[in-house]
Write a protein that holds these residues in place. Sequence first.
Motif, PDB file in Angstrom:
ATOM      1  N   PRO A 199      39.822  27.733 -16.928  1.00  0.00           N
ATOM      2  CA  PRO A 199      38.923  28.066 -15.752  1.00  0.00           C
ATOM      3  C   PRO A 199      38.883  26.985 -14.773  1.00  0.00           C
ATOM      4  N   SER A 200      38.544  27.425 -13.537  1.00  0.00           N
ATOM      5  CA  SER A 200      38.528  26.451 -12.476  1.00  0.00           C
ATOM      6  C   SER A 200      37.369  25.550 -12.420  1.00  0.00           C
ATOM      7  N   THR A 201      36.404  26.014 -13.301  1.00  0.00           N
ATOM      8  CA  THR A 201      35.189  25.464 -13.369  1.00  0.00           C
ATOM      9  C   THR A 201      35.207  24.148 -14.135  1.00  0.00           C
ATOM     10  N   VAL A 202      36.131  24.206 -15.037  1.00  0.00           N
ATOM     11  CA  VAL A 202      36.187  23.170 -15.897  1.00  0.00           C
ATOM     12  C   VAL A 202      36.810  21.888 -15.463  1.00  0.00           C
ATOM     13  N   GLY A 203      37.623  21.783 -14.278  1.00  0.00           N
ATOM     14  CA  GLY A 203      38.117  20.587 -13.707  1.00  0.00           C
ATOM     15  C   GLY A 203      39.058  19.703 -14.228  1.00  0.00           C
ATOM     16  N   GLY A 204      39.695  20.390 -15.244  1.00  0.00           N
ATOM     17  CA  GLY A 204      40.883  19.869 -15.595  1.00  0.00           C
ATOM     18  C   GLY A 204      40.781  18.635 -16.824  1.00  0.00           C
ATOM     19  N   ALA A 205      41.769  18.082 -16.928  1.00  0.00           N
ATOM     20  CA  ALA A 205      42.030  17.210 -18.115  1.00  0.00           C
ATOM     21  C   ALA A 205      40.619  15.853 -18.027  1.00  0.00           C
ATOM     22  N   ALA A 206      40.413  15.524 -16.920  1.00  0.00           N
ATOM     23  CA  ALA A 206      39.207  14.516 -16.725  1.00  0.00           C
ATOM     24  C   ALA A 206      38.062  15.104 -17.206  1.00  0.00           C
ATOM     25  N   HIS A 207      37.755  16.117 -16.923  1.00  0.00           N
ATOM     26  CA  HIS A 207      36.440  16.621 -17.487  1.00  0.00           C
ATOM     27  C   HIS A 207      36.566  16.848 -18.852  1.00  0.00           C
ATOM     28  N   LEU A 208      37.426  17.427 -19.528  1.00  0.00           N
ATOM     29  CA  LEU A 208      37.585  17.483 -20.815  1.00  0.00           C
ATOM     30  C   LEU A 208      37.571  16.117 -21.674  1.00  0.00           C
ATOM     31  N   VAL A 209      38.187  15.355 -21.181  1.00  0.00           N
ATOM     32  CA  VAL A 209      37.929  13.914 -21.575  1.00  0.00           C
ATOM     33  C   VAL A 209      36.703  13.514 -21.834  1.00  0.00           C
ATOM     34  N   ASP A 210      35.968  13.479 -20.587  1.00  0.00           N
ATOM     35  CA  ASP A 210      34.412  13.330 -20.553  1.00  0.00           C
ATOM     36  C   ASP A 210      33.795  13.650 -21.721  1.00  0.00           C
ATOM     37  N   GLU A 211      33.955  15.224 -21.789  1.00  0.00           N
ATOM     38  CA  GLU A 211      33.201  16.013 -22.660  1.00  0.00           C
ATOM     39  C   GLU A 211      33.590  15.601 -24.199  1.00  0.00           C
ATOM     40  N   GLY A 212      34.985  15.052 -24.355  1.00  0.00           N
ATOM     41  CA  GLY A 212      35.363  14.639 -25.481  1.00  0.00           C
ATOM     42  C   GLY A 212      34.670  13.340 -26.007  1.00  0.00           C
ATOM     43  N   VAL A 213      34.590  12.411 -25.067  1.00  0.00           N
ATOM     44  CA  VAL A 213      33.919  11.201 -25.196  1.00  0.00           C
ATOM     45  C   VAL A 213      32.428  11.329 -25.574  1.00  0.00           C
ATOM     46  N   LEU A 214      31.762  12.481 -25.127  1.00  0.00           N
ATOM     47  CA  LEU A 214      30.542  12.497 -25.223  1.00  0.00           C
ATOM     48  C   LEU A 214      30.375  13.052 -26.500  1.00  0.00           C
ATOM     49  N   VAL A 215      31.166  13.976 -27.016  1.00  0.00           N
ATOM     50  CA  VAL A 215      31.010  14.358 -28.361  1.00  0.00           C
ATOM     51  C   VAL A 215      31.408  12.920 -29.353  1.00  0.00           C
ATOM     52  N   ALA A 216      32.423  12.256 -29.278  1.00  0.00           N
ATOM     53  CA  ALA A 216      32.666  11.280 -30.009  1.00  0.00           C
ATOM     54  C   ALA A 216      31.425  10.201 -29.899  1.00  0.00           C
ATOM     55  N   ARG A 217      30.803   9.711 -29.023  1.00  0.00           N
ATOM     56  CA  ARG A 217      29.821   9.118 -28.817  1.00  0.00           C
ATOM     57  C   ARG A 217      28.462   9.551 -29.666  1.00  0.00           C
ATOM     58  N   SER A 218      28.167  10.850 -29.551  1.00  0.00           N
ATOM     59  CA  SER A 218      27.365  11.412 -30.685  1.00  0.00           C
ATOM     60  C   SER A 218      27.578  11.346 -31.758  1.00  0.00           C
ATOM     61  N   ALA A 219      29.010  11.537 -32.114  1.00  0.00           N
ATOM     62  CA  ALA A 219      29.234  11.352 -33.749  1.00  0.00           C
ATOM     63  C   ALA A 219      29.023   9.931 -33.957  1.00  0.00           C
ATOM     64  N   LEU A 220      29.452   9.263 -33.357  1.00  0.00           N
ATOM     65  CA  LEU A 220      29.296   7.515 -33.679  1.00  0.00           C
ATOM     66  C   LEU A 220      27.833   7.093 -33.811  1.00  0.00           C
ATOM     67  N   ARG A 221      26.942   7.588 -32.898  1.00  0.00           N
ATOM     68  CA  ARG A 221      25.515   7.269 -32.925  1.00  0.00           C
ATOM     69  C   ARG A 221      25.002   7.927 -34.356  1.00  0.00           C
ATOM     70  N   MET A 222      25.352   9.295 -34.804  1.00  0.00           N
ATOM     71  CA  MET A 222      24.787   9.786 -36.041  1.00  0.00           C
ATOM     72  C   MET A 222      25.499   8.868 -37.165  1.00  0.00           C
ATOM     73  N   THR A 223      26.902   8.739 -37.135  1.00  0.00           N
ATOM     74  CA  THR A 223      27.384   7.593 -38.083  1.00  0.00           C
ATOM     75  C   THR A 223      26.646   6.349 -38.283  1.00  0.00           C
ATOM     76  N   LEU A 224      26.668   5.843 -37.194  1.00  0.00           N
ATOM     77  CA  LEU A 224      25.968   4.268 -37.135  1.00  0.00           C
ATOM     78  C   LEU A 224      24.620   4.465 -37.803  1.00  0.00           C
ATOM     79  N   LYS A 225      23.889   5.770 -37.381  1.00  0.00           N
ATOM     80  CA  LYS A 225      22.421   5.545 -37.697  1.00  0.00           C
ATOM     81  C   LYS A 225      22.445   5.674 -39.286  1.00  0.00           C
ATOM     82  N   ASN A 226      23.293   6.729 -39.891  1.00  0.00           N
ATOM     83  CA  ASN A 226      23.224   6.740 -41.218  1.00  0.00           C
ATOM     84  C   ASN A 226      23.637   5.527 -41.960  1.00  0.00           C
ATOM     85  N   LEU A 227      24.766   4.836 -41.576  1.00  0.00           N
ATOM     86  CA  LEU A 227      25.289   3.550 -41.912  1.00  0.00           C
ATOM     87  C   LEU A 227      23.979   2.632 -42.022  1.00  0.00           C
TER      88      LEU A 227
END
Length: 197
Positions: free
Chosen positions: A16-44
């Motif tokens: 969809p044109s609202t997505v903004g291409g690969a850069a937007h998807l990378v930004d969203e992927g980084v947000l998900v990865a950072r969230s996963a890292l926060r939870m993993t590190l909190k549990n550790l």
Amino acid sequence: MRFLPRRTTDDTMWWPSTVGGAAHLVDEGVLVARSALRMTLKNLVIMHSLRDAQPWQHDTITSLARDAVADLIAELGATADRLETDVERFAARAGRSSRTQRHRAELSRLTMRARTARGVVERLRELHDDPEAIDALVRVARDDMLTELTQARLQPEREAMQQSDDERRAAMESVKADLLELQQQREAWRELRESGW
């Protein structure tokens, strides 16, 4: 007269044109990865502090954070490699299917996923090499851990309800009666549905 859309070489044509291409998807992927890292590190940190009875040591927790980031980089790197192999194999298919809109759409989707995964890996490598970003991740994980432990401690504990054997038996009979009634209702609905109602 043309019924199908004109073929383009733009990789974002199937998104969809609202997505903004690969850069937007990378930004969203980084947000998900950072969230996963926060939870993993909190549990550790919780396991390190409570299970292992270790005091807070910033250097140790920072090392755990770097290891968690490195593990995620390795995992996402393997995923990106697999996706790039899939793209190459899919693009190598010859014949009529390579000219269909569905084939081009699937190839575009796989290409975008591979680029997104590779972009997330690159951004995580930057995070891994940035001491300030790792320190920020450690601070957030520490705050999350303290918040979670404080909330768990503030929840009131209730005493176990004391029941005699007769009260417990009566409660179980009541539950069995309720379950039997629900089963009968379900069977009645099934019979109605099967009869074409």
